[in-house]
Design a protein around this motif. Sequence first.
Motif, PDB file in Angstrom:
ATOM      1  N   GLY A  24       1.220  -1.212   0.299  1.00 45.54           N
ATOM      2  CA  GLY A  24       0.114  -0.108   0.204  1.00 45.54           C
ATOM      3  C   GLY A  24       1.149   0.907  -0.089  1.00 45.54           C
ATOM      4  O   GLY A  24       1.761   1.526   0.125  1.00 45.54           O
ATOM      5  N   ILE A  25       0.258   2.205  -0.345  1.00 44.94           N
ATOM      6  CA  ILE A  25       0.966   3.847  -0.602  1.00 44.94           C
ATOM      7  C   ILE A  25       0.383   4.490   0.183  1.00 44.94           C
ATOM      8  O   ILE A  25      -1.067   4.757   1.048  1.00 44.94           O
ATOM      9  CB  ILE A  25       1.157   4.512  -1.616  1.00 44.94           C
ATOM     10  CG1 ILE A  25       1.989   3.103  -2.609  1.00 44.94           C
ATOM     11  CG2 ILE A  25       1.349   5.503  -1.439  1.00 44.94           C
ATOM     12  CD1 ILE A  25       1.700   4.008  -4.022  1.00 44.94           C
ATOM     13  N   VAL A  26       0.889   5.293   1.909  1.00 41.93           N
ATOM     14  CA  VAL A  26      -0.207   6.005   2.375  1.00 41.93           C
ATOM     15  C   VAL A  26       0.617   7.408   2.356  1.00 41.93           C
ATOM     16  O   VAL A  26       1.515   8.344   2.066  1.00 41.93           O
ATOM     17  CB  VAL A  26       0.515   5.357   3.781  1.00 41.93           C
ATOM     18  CG1 VAL A  26       0.138   4.585   4.136  1.00 41.93           C
ATOM     19  CG2 VAL A  26       2.124   6.282   3.993  1.00 41.93           C
ATOM     20  N   THR A  27      -0.707   8.176   2.112  1.00 43.24           N
ATOM     21  CA  THR A  27      -0.086   9.650   2.065  1.00 43.24           C
ATOM     22  C   THR A  27      -1.234  10.730   3.106  1.00 43.24           C
ATOM     23  O   THR A  27      -2.047   9.661   3.492  1.00 43.24           O
ATOM     24  CB  THR A  27      -1.101  10.388   0.699  1.00 43.24           C
ATOM     25  OG1 THR A  27      -2.110  10.181   0.626  1.00 43.24           O
ATOM     26  CG2 THR A  27      -0.467   9.006  -0.016  1.00 43.24           C
ATOM     27  N   PRO A  28      -1.934  12.013   3.645  1.00 41.84           N
ATOM     28  CA  PRO A  28      -2.167  12.287   4.122  1.00 41.84           C
ATOM     29  C   PRO A  28      -3.617  12.204   3.613  1.00 41.84           C
ATOM     30  O   PRO A  28      -3.803  11.786   2.172  1.00 41.84           O
ATOM     31  CB  PRO A  28      -2.263  13.694   4.286  1.00 41.84           C
ATOM     32  CG  PRO A  28      -0.542  13.413   4.114  1.00 41.84           C
ATOM     33  CD  PRO A  28      -0.818  12.735   2.988  1.00 41.84           C
ATOM     34  N   ALA A  29      -4.985  12.232   4.750  1.00 45.87           N
ATOM     35  CA  ALA A  29      -6.858  11.708   3.652  1.00 45.87           C
ATOM     36  C   ALA A  29      -7.306  12.853   3.969  1.00 45.87           C
ATOM     37  O   ALA A  29      -8.141  13.004   2.741  1.00 45.87           O
ATOM     38  CB  ALA A  29      -7.097  11.125   4.873  1.00 45.87           C
ATOM     39  N   ALA A  30      -7.111  13.891   4.626  1.00 45.34           N
ATOM     40  CA  ALA A  30      -6.882  15.647   4.303  1.00 45.34           C
ATOM     41  C   ALA A  30      -6.292  16.609   4.490  1.00 45.34           C
ATOM     42  O   ALA A  30      -4.763  16.679   4.755  1.00 45.34           O
ATOM     43  CB  ALA A  30      -8.379  15.441   5.043  1.00 45.34           C
ATOM     44  N   MET A  31      -6.254  18.001   3.916  1.00 47.79           N
ATOM     45  CA  MET A  31      -5.457  18.917   4.230  1.00 47.79           C
ATOM     46  C   MET A  31      -5.283  19.247   5.651  1.00 47.79           C
ATOM     47  O   MET A  31      -4.836  20.068   5.994  1.00 47.79           O
ATOM     48  CB  MET A  31      -5.445  20.184   3.330  1.00 47.79           C
ATOM     49  CG  MET A  31      -6.341  19.632   1.794  1.00 47.79           C
ATOM     50  SD  MET A  31      -5.458  19.667   1.272  1.00 47.79           S
ATOM     51  CE  MET A  31      -4.966  21.417   0.722  1.00 47.79           C
ATOM     52  N   GLY A  32      -6.412  19.044   6.841  1.00 48.52           N
ATOM     53  CA  GLY A  32      -6.054  19.128   7.956  1.00 48.52           C
ATOM     54  C   GLY A  32      -7.072  18.541   8.481  1.00 48.52           C
ATOM     55  O   GLY A  32      -8.129  17.541   8.020  1.00 48.52           O
ATOM     56  N   GLU A  33      -7.712  18.791   9.939  1.00 47.29           N
ATOM     57  CA  GLU A  33      -8.346  19.083  10.933  1.00 47.29           C
ATOM     58  C   GLU A  33     -10.109  19.146   9.917  1.00 47.29           C
ATOM     59  O   GLU A  33     -10.069  20.489   9.123  1.00 47.29           O
ATOM     60  CB  GLU A  33      -8.694  19.437  12.024  1.00 47.29           C
ATOM     61  CG  GLU A  33      -7.062  18.956  12.617  1.00 47.29           C
ATOM     62  CD  GLU A  33      -7.210  20.094  13.600  1.00 47.29           C
ATOM     63  OE1 GLU A  33      -7.428  19.513  14.875  1.00 47.29           O
ATOM     64  OE2 GLU A  33      -7.327  20.952  13.778  1.00 47.29           O
ATOM     65  N   ALA A  34     -11.229  19.157  10.587  1.00 47.75           N
ATOM     66  CA  ALA A  34     -12.398  19.686   9.978  1.00 47.75           C
ATOM     67  C   ALA A  34     -12.117  21.193   9.823  1.00 47.75           C
ATOM     68  O   ALA A  34     -12.474  21.491  11.155  1.00 47.75           O
ATOM     69  CB  ALA A  34     -13.218  19.057  10.629  1.00 47.75           C
ATOM     70  N   PRO A  35     -12.678  21.692   8.810  1.00 44.02           N
ATOM     71  CA  PRO A  35     -12.529  23.850   8.793  1.00 44.02           C
ATOM     72  C   PRO A  35     -13.813  23.742  10.029  1.00 44.02           C
ATOM     73  O   PRO A  35     -15.107  23.013  10.310  1.00 44.02           O
ATOM     74  CB  PRO A  35     -12.988  23.563   7.638  1.00 44.02           C
ATOM     75  CG  PRO A  35     -12.789  22.797   6.133  1.00 44.02           C
ATOM     76  CD  PRO A  35     -12.712  21.485   7.636  1.00 44.02           C
TER      77      PRO A  35
END
Length: 433
Positions: free
Chosen positions: A357-368
């Motif tokens: 598998g490849i890992v990256t962040p799922a989102a730009m940050g915490e919920a706005p």
Amino acid sequence: MSELNEMPGEELLAAVRDRRASVAEVAQSCLRRIEEREPQVHAFAHHDPDLVLRSARELDRHTRSAPLRGLPVGVKDLIDTVDQPSEYGSPIYRGRRPHSDAAVVTRLRAAGALVAGKTVTTEFALFHPGVTANPRDTARTPGGSSSGSAAAVADNMLAVAIGTQTAGSIIRPASFCGVVGFKPTFGAIDRTGVKLISSTLDTLGLFARNVTDIAMVYQAIRADSAGARPLSRRMNGRPSSRLGILRTDRQKADEGTRAAFDAFVARLDGFPGLESAEVLPPADFDHMVEAQTTVMEFEVARNLQYEYGEHGDLLSEPARAVIERGLKRSETEYVRAKRLAERIGAQLPRMFHGLDGIVTPAAMGEAPLGLAFTGDPLFCRTWTLLRCPALSLPLLRGAHGLPIGVQLVGRPHHDDALLATAAELMNSASSDS
């Protein structure tokens, strides 16, 4: 002992199977939680407690063996249900009653699941939000478009919920709400009876609070269950999972997410049974986000032609904007974007060579903060266009202590192997913390 609504789905099913709890008792526990929290979270587009209890008692009367008997499941309001309205998050379809269940709902019912309500979707699964708030902090968005599905699972209203993804509509809400979100390989779950906005991209998927429950429900509802594997697969004492680290988009995340992701990556090689390696993406990989946007807008404009032409006054400004951008995109531009995806897709075996598998962040940050903006799907667009299976795993915390997911991506049609890797990663991270 935990309340029934708080139990993992696998334990809940065992309690029903062993007659330590009835399906009606499971339903009542979920209904109490919904009654307590729904006024703050607003996860449901339609919720009928009497229908839920009648359905639960029917499941108690017929104790046939079924893999999901009594499991409370929410269904995104983009998906048809014969016994409840399906309104697509739009006033155009207010009160619409389908004549039949969607294929995925048929499979859920056949497996014994308890359909506990319709969860809120953004308008036509695009960018205009519904009323749902993030249960971790109700001043923040839960993400979109599968807003209610992620929120209901995160708040212990339900064990599992069904969502859809066209850009980042499963991975991003799972990240913001701190649950596991799974977008399978494109087409792995039959989307008959789901409101189509993009024939190339629309994919059905799942939310749960752990990987085991995701895998269990996926085996029951997928269109092809051949090749299913158990979640544990250590072999010969060697690391059973090797993960690729993709940093291409990392700089676009906020500072807290970059710091949390880098700290996670630094710990990876110390996790039991895991090792990591840097991944270099193929040439033109950085053009895939724009290609996905082109394909999505072009197809949305054509799939929502009726709504735009006949009921444009009932569309939100964001929906009209997407459609109008899509109408301006040429066939040549659309074909070029799809050809790029095919070219990059052909290189995936090389990119994933030797990796689980490849890992990256799922989102730009915490919920706005606020409910008007459901977040940017940037880190999901490429993988959705490439039709890769992906999960958001609740492994990071941002600057405000709110969840951020780690996105784990696999090769198309290697869903079971990816789920096994996700389970190992979650277990290793938990034992290390």
